[in-house]
Write an enzyme that holds these catalytic residues in place. Structure first.
Site: not given
Length: 413
Positions: A164, A304, A315, A336, A341, A400
């Site tokens: 991502c 994010h 975050e 998002k 996403h 990830f």
């Protein structure tokens, strides 16, 4: 890192909110959701039956019909966006600049739909039914390759694949190449199309997706205590980067300046972020340090903000770690919440929205944050979009494998 100044001179998007920049941006700032029931395949047996699908996209507006059949959807989105980008920027690739114009895009998974299609043919009908276009259709870097063939851009040509964070990584390394004087211009951003049976099944097996199927528009809930996972989506977001002198020489409209890029690794877990937020914080700190500004100078953060339990908490912890008490004064947007996403394309389209915030002085709101998580106690721009003149916006992307990327945009002066 000393070197050339790098500016943004064009943008384009294809998103669940609309198939162009104007429609996507107006939908975002008005608080519209692009999330709805999943229609691309029969998902009746799936626990997640919602997604941010691209609607009414007609590739024939941009790509010859014969060529479309040889391109996965992620590639079609990239090709269409690249044509809109060049039109928006007024940039023409010709014999004078083709060797100094490159393309770096982010893409997390590539042609997953193509893999599924041809795997089914292999099982049912045998290897002789596999098309010679199978491999060229699915590989991630075919997006940049096809754009280069179409436009004649002969500079660096590659794809970053870092889950991502792919989109922001692509912009960061495109920015670096221009700053070092290797090229004058770069098409960059991200593209993704993984709303497929295997794509949704895989994320469902990880328990990463929201199952709020009866209320799709409220399913993506970054920083809300009732969030239950991210909503998968698809699309593309591109920007044109140029060296400042090149942009000025051709009389380009300049929308923002790129002034810092940071990347780091958690070195912690294959999917979960480091709970301290240290890796995320490091990427933010590096971007700010490269710009030679203070954390107190940052006016806005495009988070994010995935709507997963640990990402949102980590975050938030990372932001507090970097900004201290100033963290409570920074408006934070989570795009998002409306577009879902986009995985490898997320950093591309969220960079576009970050730049639009700078250019228009409008901070998109974060929808669906009705009951804040107690650990998420910052200013997430709830209650609608906010008009505010800003000078610096930080765009975050984390993926990830513990990969982190942050890019800092500045109002152009």
């Amino acid at each position: 890192m000393v070197g050339k100044r790098v500016v943004v001179t064009g943008m384009s998007t294809i998103s669940p909110l609309g198939n162009d920049l104007e429609t996507s941006w107006s939908g975002l700032v008005s608080g519209k959701s692009g999330i709805g029931p999943l229609t691309r395949f029969d998902c009746s047996r799936y626990s997640t039956r919602i997604a941010g699908e691209i609607k009414d996209f007609d590739p024939e507006k941009y790509i010859p019909r014969k060529q479309i059949r040889r391109m996965d959807r992620f590639n079609q989105y990239a090709m269409a966006c690249s044509k809109m980008l060049l039109e928006h920027s007024g940039f023409e690739i010709n014999q004078e600049n083709d060797n100094y114009t490159g393309i770096i895009l982010g893409c997390g998974l590539g042609g997953l739909e193509t893999i599924e299609e041809f795997h089914s043919k292999l099982i049912k009908r045998g290897p002789e039914k596999i098309s010679p276009f199978y491999i060229p259709k699915l590989i991630s870097n075919m997006a940049t390759g096809q754009i280069a063939i179409e436009t004649g851009a002969k500079g660096p040509n590659l794809v970053t694949t870092s889950a991502c964070a792919s989109g922001v990584h692509s912009i960061g390394y495109a920015y670096s190449d221009i700053k070092l004087g290797r090229v004058n211009a770069m098409i960059s951003g991200g593209t993704e199309a993984t709303i497929t049976p295997m794509g949704i099944a895989g994320f469902t097996a990880m328990k990463a997706l929201s199952t709020r199927n009866d209320d799709p528009e409220k399913a993506s809930r970054p920083f809300d205590k009732d969030r239950d996972g991210f909503v998968p989506s698809e699309g593309c977001g591109l920007i044109l980067l140029e060296s400042l002198d090149h942009a000025l020489e051709r009389g380009a409209t300049i929308y923002a300046e790129v002034c810092g890029f940071g990347a780091s690794a958690d070195a912690y877990h294959i999917t979960a972020p480091d709970e301290s937020g240290a890796g995320m914080a490091k990427a933010m700190q590096v971007a700010i340090q490269e710009a030679e500004v203070s954390p107190d100078d940052i006016d806005h953060i495009n988070a994010h903000g995935t709507s997963t339990v640990w990402n949102d908490i980590c975050e938030t912890r990372a932001i507090k770690r970097v900004f201290g008490s100033h963290a409570y004064d920074i408006p934070i947007s989570a795009n998002k919440s409306m577009i879902g996403h986009m995985l490898g394309a997320a950093g591309g389209i969220e960079s576009v929205f970050s730049i639009m915030s700078l250019h228009q002085g409008m901070l998109p709101g974060t929808v669906n944050m009705e009951a804040p998580d107690p650990e998420c106690d910052l200013d997430y721009v709830t209650g609608g979009s906010r008009k505010k003149d800003i000078e610096y916006v930080l765009c975050n992307s984390f993926g990830f494998g513990g990969t982190n990327a942050c890019i800092l945009y500045k109002k152009f002066e």
